[in-house]
Write a protein that holds these residues in place. Structure first.
Motif, PDB file in Angstrom:
ATOM      1  N   ARG A   1       0.680  -1.671   0.304  1.00 29.36           N
ATOM      2  CA  ARG A   1       0.226  -0.159  -0.150  1.00 29.36           C
ATOM      3  C   ARG A   1       0.871   0.969   0.032  1.00 29.36           C
ATOM      4  NH1 ARG A   1      -2.832  -2.570   3.667  1.00 29.36           N
ATOM      5  NH2 ARG A   1      -1.949  -1.125   5.324  1.00 29.36           N
ATOM      6  N   GLY A   2       1.909   1.799   0.713  1.00 30.25           N
ATOM      7  CA  GLY A   2       2.999   2.130   1.015  1.00 30.25           C
ATOM      8  C   GLY A   2       3.569   2.282  -0.210  1.00 30.25           C
ATOM      9  N   MET A   3       3.823   1.582  -1.411  1.00 32.54           N
ATOM     10  CA  MET A   3       4.520   1.901  -2.179  1.00 32.54           C
ATOM     11  C   MET A   3       3.213   2.637  -3.423  1.00 32.54           C
ATOM     12  SD  MET A   3       7.248   1.450  -3.864  1.00 32.54           S
ATOM     13  CE  MET A   3       8.349   0.994  -2.839  1.00 32.54           C
ATOM     14  N   VAL A   4       2.319   1.662  -3.768  1.00 28.54           N
ATOM     15  CA  VAL A   4       1.628   2.337  -4.490  1.00 28.54           C
ATOM     16  C   VAL A   4       1.181   3.566  -4.167  1.00 28.54           C
ATOM     17  CG1 VAL A   4      -0.734   1.815  -4.933  1.00 28.54           C
ATOM     18  CG2 VAL A   4       0.357   0.354  -5.184  1.00 28.54           C
ATOM     19  N   ALA A   5       0.980   4.006  -2.847  1.00 31.00           N
ATOM     20  CA  ALA A   5       0.602   5.224  -2.807  1.00 31.00           C
ATOM     21  C   ALA A   5       1.863   6.526  -3.381  1.00 31.00           C
ATOM     22  CB  ALA A   5       0.809   6.008  -1.018  1.00 31.00           C
ATOM     23  N   LEU A   6       3.207   5.553  -3.158  1.00 36.09           N
ATOM     24  CA  LEU A   6       3.887   6.892  -3.602  1.00 36.09           C
ATOM     25  C   LEU A   6       4.219   6.677  -5.307  1.00 36.09           C
ATOM     26  CD1 LEU A   6       7.716   5.263  -1.647  1.00 36.09           C
ATOM     27  CD2 LEU A   6       6.699   7.223  -1.308  1.00 36.09           C
ATOM     28  N   TYR A   7       3.704   6.337  -6.076  1.00 39.30           N
ATOM     29  CA  TYR A   7       3.551   6.074  -7.380  1.00 39.30           C
ATOM     30  C   TYR A   7       2.299   6.266  -7.976  1.00 39.30           C
ATOM     31  CZ  TYR A   7       6.559   1.387  -8.542  1.00 39.30           C
ATOM     32  OH  TYR A   7       8.229   1.529  -9.091  1.00 39.30           O
ATOM     33  N   ARG A   8       1.406   6.551  -7.206  1.00 37.49           N
ATOM     34  CA  ARG A   8       0.311   7.597  -7.502  1.00 37.49           C
ATOM     35  C   ARG A   8      -0.204   8.774  -8.049  1.00 37.49           C
ATOM     36  NH1 ARG A   8      -2.558   6.664  -2.283  1.00 37.49           N
ATOM     37  NH2 ARG A   8      -3.277   5.040  -3.766  1.00 37.49           N
ATOM     38  N   PRO A   9       0.839  10.007  -7.110  1.00 39.11           N
ATOM     39  CA  PRO A   9       1.053  10.992  -7.841  1.00 39.11           C
ATOM     40  C   PRO A   9       2.219  11.348  -8.912  1.00 39.11           C
ATOM     41  CG  PRO A   9       2.883  11.136  -5.766  1.00 39.11           C
ATOM     42  CD  PRO A   9       1.937   9.495  -6.166  1.00 39.11           C
ATOM     43  N   LEU A  10       3.437   9.756  -9.161  1.00 39.21           N
ATOM     44  CA  LEU A  10       3.679   9.978 -10.929  1.00 39.21           C
ATOM     45  C   LEU A  10       2.729   9.566 -11.806  1.00 39.21           C
ATOM     46  CD1 LEU A  10       6.691   8.880  -8.862  1.00 39.21           C
ATOM     47  CD2 LEU A  10       6.667  11.109  -9.857  1.00 39.21           C
ATOM     48  N   LEU A  11       2.465   9.159 -11.570  1.00 36.28           N
ATOM     49  CA  LEU A  11       1.727   8.046 -12.270  1.00 36.28           C
ATOM     50  C   LEU A  11       0.129   8.904 -12.857  1.00 36.28           C
ATOM     51  CD1 LEU A  11       1.097   4.406 -11.529  1.00 36.28           C
ATOM     52  CD2 LEU A  11       2.554   5.241 -13.111  1.00 36.28           C
ATOM     53  N   GLU A  12      -0.482  10.094 -11.666  1.00 37.13           N
ATOM     54  CA  GLU A  12      -2.162  10.934 -12.698  1.00 37.13           C
ATOM     55  C   GLU A  12      -1.374  12.126 -13.176  1.00 37.13           C
ATOM     56  OE1 GLU A  12      -2.443  13.751  -9.364  1.00 37.13           O
ATOM     57  OE2 GLU A  12      -3.297  11.596  -7.605  1.00 37.13           O
ATOM     58  N   PRO A  13      -0.295  12.595 -13.883  1.00 33.17           N
ATOM     59  CA  PRO A  13       0.050  12.709 -15.485  1.00 33.17           C
ATOM     60  C   PRO A  13      -0.231  12.173 -16.216  1.00 33.17           C
ATOM     61  CG  PRO A  13       1.835  13.500 -13.625  1.00 33.17           C
ATOM     62  CD  PRO A  13       0.835  12.150 -13.155  1.00 33.17           C
ATOM     63  N   LEU A  14       0.095  10.557 -16.134  1.00 37.66           N
ATOM     64  CA  LEU A  14      -0.680   9.259 -17.658  1.00 37.66           C
ATOM     65  C   LEU A  14      -1.493   9.560 -17.162  1.00 37.66           C
ATOM     66  CD1 LEU A  14       2.585   7.517 -16.896  1.00 37.66           C
ATOM     67  CD2 LEU A  14       1.998   9.382 -18.664  1.00 37.66           C
ATOM     68  N   GLY A  15      -2.645   9.770 -16.349  1.00 36.61           N
ATOM     69  CA  GLY A  15      -3.760   9.834 -16.230  1.00 36.61           C
ATOM     70  C   GLY A  15      -4.515   8.057 -15.934  1.00 36.61           C
ATOM     71  N   ILE A  16      -3.195   6.950 -15.039  1.00 39.62           N
ATOM     72  CA  ILE A  16      -3.450   5.395 -15.027  1.00 39.62           C
ATOM     73  C   ILE A  16      -3.182   5.778 -13.529  1.00 39.62           C
ATOM     74  CG2 ILE A  16      -2.887   5.419 -17.223  1.00 39.62           C
ATOM     75  CD1 ILE A  16      -0.140   3.910 -15.970  1.00 39.62           C
ATOM     76  N   THR A  17      -3.627   4.651 -12.614  1.00 38.87           N
ATOM     77  CA  THR A  17      -3.587   3.482 -11.897  1.00 38.87           C
ATOM     78  C   THR A  17      -2.475   3.124 -11.815  1.00 38.87           C
ATOM     79  OG1 THR A  17      -5.006   1.773 -12.382  1.00 38.87           O
ATOM     80  CG2 THR A  17      -6.174   3.858 -11.065  1.00 38.87           C
ATOM     81  N   HIS A  18      -2.119   2.628 -10.484  1.00 37.21           N
ATOM     82  CA  HIS A  18      -0.811   1.712 -10.847  1.00 37.21           C
ATOM     83  C   HIS A  18      -1.372   0.587 -11.449  1.00 37.21           C
ATOM     84  CE1 HIS A  18       1.821  -1.274  -7.909  1.00 37.21           C
ATOM     85  NE2 HIS A  18       2.928  -0.350  -8.960  1.00 37.21           N
ATOM     86  N   PRO A  19      -2.228  -1.131 -11.161  1.00 39.15           N
ATOM     87  CA  PRO A  19      -2.497  -1.339 -11.921  1.00 39.15           C
ATOM     88  C   PRO A  19      -1.869  -0.862 -13.813  1.00 39.15           C
ATOM     89  CG  PRO A  19      -4.252  -1.149  -9.801  1.00 39.15           C
ATOM     90  CD  PRO A  19      -3.335  -0.356 -10.003  1.00 39.15           C
ATOM     91  N   GLN A  20      -2.812  -0.334 -13.916  1.00 36.51           N
ATOM     92  CA  GLN A  20      -2.736  -0.150 -15.637  1.00 36.51           C
ATOM     93  C   GLN A  20      -1.033   0.061 -15.568  1.00 36.51           C
ATOM     94  OE1 GLN A  20      -5.947   3.753 -15.330  1.00 36.51           O
ATOM     95  NE2 GLN A  20      -7.414   2.958 -15.036  1.00 36.51           N
ATOM     96  N   TYR A  21      -0.214   0.842 -15.273  1.00 33.36           N
ATOM     97  CA  TYR A  21       0.762   0.940 -14.826  1.00 33.36           C
ATOM     98  C   TYR A  21       1.663  -0.220 -15.223  1.00 33.36           C
ATOM     99  CZ  TYR A  21       5.774   2.502 -13.723  1.00 33.36           C
ATOM    100  OH  TYR A  21       6.905   2.242 -13.516  1.00 33.36           O
TER     101      TYR A  21
END
Length: 167
Positions: free
Chosen positions: A37-57
């Motif tokens: 959960r912590g790792m996915v939370a770190l990814y969230r702001p980095l993936l937002e500009p792409l418009g995707i979620t971590h599973p989509q990444y």
């Protein structure tokens, strides 16, 4: 002790001895769950500009890998590689398709198989995503060696789950 019984009086976790083998802090499942959960939370702001979620990444990572190798995957292939069932993967693909990143098409050889390929836009997003791994390394504050150790340990857990028939 009889047969399958095991005398577990002390559980060892993160270098600490736990008198209670059911202590929350002693549970590998808790450490993995909280860490994920912590790792996915770190990814969230980095993936937002792409418009995707971590599973989509994760789906895009697999497809970028296919693209670099000059191959394509079916929905079933991707589901296996990502350790997801097709019912979980399909909505992820539908959203990526709506974003214009992927295309799904029936295989001409076997109409039951759906092939997934990147679009030009999906390929272009790879360049944007190349900034993500170094940002994650910086955000964790862990060294590359420490992250490699975490990866190796987590990979052993995945392999054990595979051996147990979980996936």
């Amino acid at each position: 002790m009889a047969g399958d019984e095991v005398d577990v009086t002390v559980a060892r976790g993160a270098g600490t001895l736990f008198a209670d083998p059911l202590a929350l802090e002693a549970q590998v499942c808790f450490a993995l769950s909280a860490g994920a959960r912590g790792m996915v939370a770190l990814y969230r702001p980095l993936l937002e500009p792409l418009g995707i979620t971590h599973p989509q990444y994760l789906v895009l990572l697999a497809l970028w890998q296919d693209d670099a190798a000059g191959t394509t995957s079916t929905v079933g292939d991707l589901a296996g590689r990502l350790h997801l069932d097709a019912g979980t993967l399909s909505p992820l693909l539908k959203r990526l398709e709506a974003l214009g990143y992927v295309r799904r098409s029936r295989s001409p050889d076997d109409g039951r198989q759906v092939r997934v390929t990147l679009t030009a836009e999906g390929r272009a997003r790879r360049r944007d995503a190349e900034r993500i791994p170094p940002s994650i390394v910086a955000a964790t504050g862990l060294s590359l060696d420490e992250l490699a150790e975490v990866h190796a340990a987590a990979s052993k857990v995945v392999a054990a789950a595979l051996r147990a028939g979980v996936y």
